[in-house]
Design a protein around this motif. Structure first.
Motif, short mmCIF file in Angstrom:
data_model
loop_
_atom_site.label_atom_id
_atom_site.label_comp_id
_atom_site.label_asym_id
_atom_site.label_seq_id
_atom_site.Cartn_x
_atom_site.Cartn_y
_atom_site.Cartn_z
N ILE A 24 48.69 26.50 48.81
CA ILE A 24 49.14 27.49 49.80
C ILE A 24 49.46 26.81 51.12
O ILE A 24 50.51 27.06 51.73
N GLN B 293 53.14 27.28 52.31
CA GLN B 293 53.26 28.52 53.07
C GLN B 293 52.96 28.37 54.56
O GLN B 293 53.11 29.31 55.31
N SER C 244 44.51 31.05 53.79
CA SER C 244 44.68 30.42 52.48
C SER C 244 43.49 30.72 51.58
O SER C 244 43.67 30.99 50.38
N GLN D 158 41.47 33.33 51.69
CA GLN D 158 41.51 34.74 51.28
C GLN D 158 42.59 34.97 50.22
O GLN D 158 42.37 35.68 49.25
N ARG D 159 43.74 34.33 50.37
CA ARG D 159 44.80 34.45 49.34
C ARG D 159 44.32 33.86 48.02
O ARG D 159 44.63 34.38 46.95
N THR D 160 43.56 32.77 48.09
CA THR D 160 43.02 32.15 46.88
C THR D 160 42.08 33.11 46.16
O THR D 160 42.18 33.31 44.94
N ASN E 195 42.05 36.36 46.42
CA ASN E 195 42.84 37.49 45.92
C ASN E 195 43.58 37.16 44.62
O ASN E 195 43.58 37.96 43.69
N ILE E 196 44.21 35.99 44.55
CA ILE E 196 44.97 35.64 43.35
C ILE E 196 44.01 35.38 42.18
O ILE E 196 44.32 35.73 41.04
N VAL F 94 50.47 31.78 43.25
CA VAL F 94 49.95 32.08 44.58
C VAL F 94 51.03 32.06 45.67
O VAL F 94 50.93 32.80 46.65
N CYS F 95 52.07 31.28 45.50
CA CYS F 95 53.15 31.24 46.51
C CYS F 95 54.28 32.20 46.17
O CYS F 95 55.33 32.18 46.82
N LYS F 96 54.08 33.03 45.16
CA LYS F 96 55.06 34.03 44.73
C LYS F 96 56.43 33.39 44.47
O LYS F 96 57.41 33.67 45.16
#
Length: 178
Positions: A82, A86, A93, A95-97, A99-100, A135-137
Motif C-alpha cells: 500500500i 498509494q 495503510s 487499517q486498509r490491511t 480491512n482487506i 489491496v490497491c484495487k
C-alpha cells in the motif's frame, strides 16, 4: 497443458520475465489513464511500469509460500504494498490491511497481521496473497493457478472468493488454469 506458456504470458504482462528471457515481438495493450498503452514498449524497470505493476495490474502467483518474504509479517508485507503504490501513511495503510484481510476471510486480522508466513496454512497463505493483490484495487488481477497446492474444498472457497471480490470491485480477472 503444462509447459504451453500460461505463466510466461502472465509474467510478460507484469514485466517480470527473468533474464535472459525477453519479449521479441507482439503487443500487450492496457488501458491506463484514459489511453491505451502497449506494455511491451515500456521499459519494465521504468517508473511508469512500476506505477502499473502491483497497482493497476496485480498478480497472484502459484506458490504463496515462495512469494511471501519469510522474515516479515504478513501485515508488514501488505502495508508495504500500500505504501509503495498509494502514497499513504502507516496508520492508514495498517487499517486498509486489516480491512482487506477481513474481506478475504482472514480470521482476527487485527491480531493476526503479526503472523509470519510459516505460521499459516496453504488456504490462509492464499488469502493473504489475494489480499495483497487486491489491496490497491487494480484494474486487472492475474491469478496464476491460485489453487494448485490446496485441497478441493479450499480450492472452491478461493475461486468463489476471487469471483466475488472481482465482481464487487469491478476488477477484470484473468484466471490461468490447466
Amino acid at each position: 497443458e503444462s509447459g504451453c506458456g500460461k505463466s510466461v504470458l502472465a509474467l510478460s504482462i507484469m514485466g517480470l520475465i527473468p533474464p535472459p528471457g525477453k519479449i521479441t515481438k507482439g503487443k500487450i495493450w492496457f488501458r491506463y489513464n484514459q489511453s491505451e498503452i502497449d506494455l511491451v514498449k515500456i521499459n519494465f524497470k521504468s517508473k511508469l511500469m512500476r506505477s502499473i505493476r502491483g497497482n493497476k495490474i496485480s498478480m497472484i502467483f502459484q506458490e504463496p509460500m515462495t512469494s511471501l518474504n519469510p522474515v516479515f509479517t504478513i501485515g508488514d508485507q501488505i502495508i508495504e504494498t500500500i505504501r509503495i503504490h498509494q502514497n499513504v501513511n502507516y496508520t492508514v495503510s495498517k487499517q486498509r490491511t486489516i480491512n482487506i484481510l477481513k474481506e478475504v476471510g482472514y480470521p482476527e486480522p487485527e491480531k493476526r497481521i503479526y503472523d509470519y508466513p510459516h505460521q499459516l496454512s496453504g488456504g490462509m497463505l492464499q488469502r493473504v496473497m489475494i489480499a495483497m493483490a487486491l489491496v490497491c484495487k487494480p484494474l486487472l488481477l492475474i491469478a496464476d493457478e491460485p489453487t494448485t497446492a490446496l485441497d478441493v474444498s479450499i480450492q472452491s472457497q478461493i475461486l468463489k472468493l476471487l469471483q466475488s471480490l472481482c465482481h464487487k470491485e469491478k476488477i477484470s480477472f484473468l484466471l490461468i488454469t490447466h
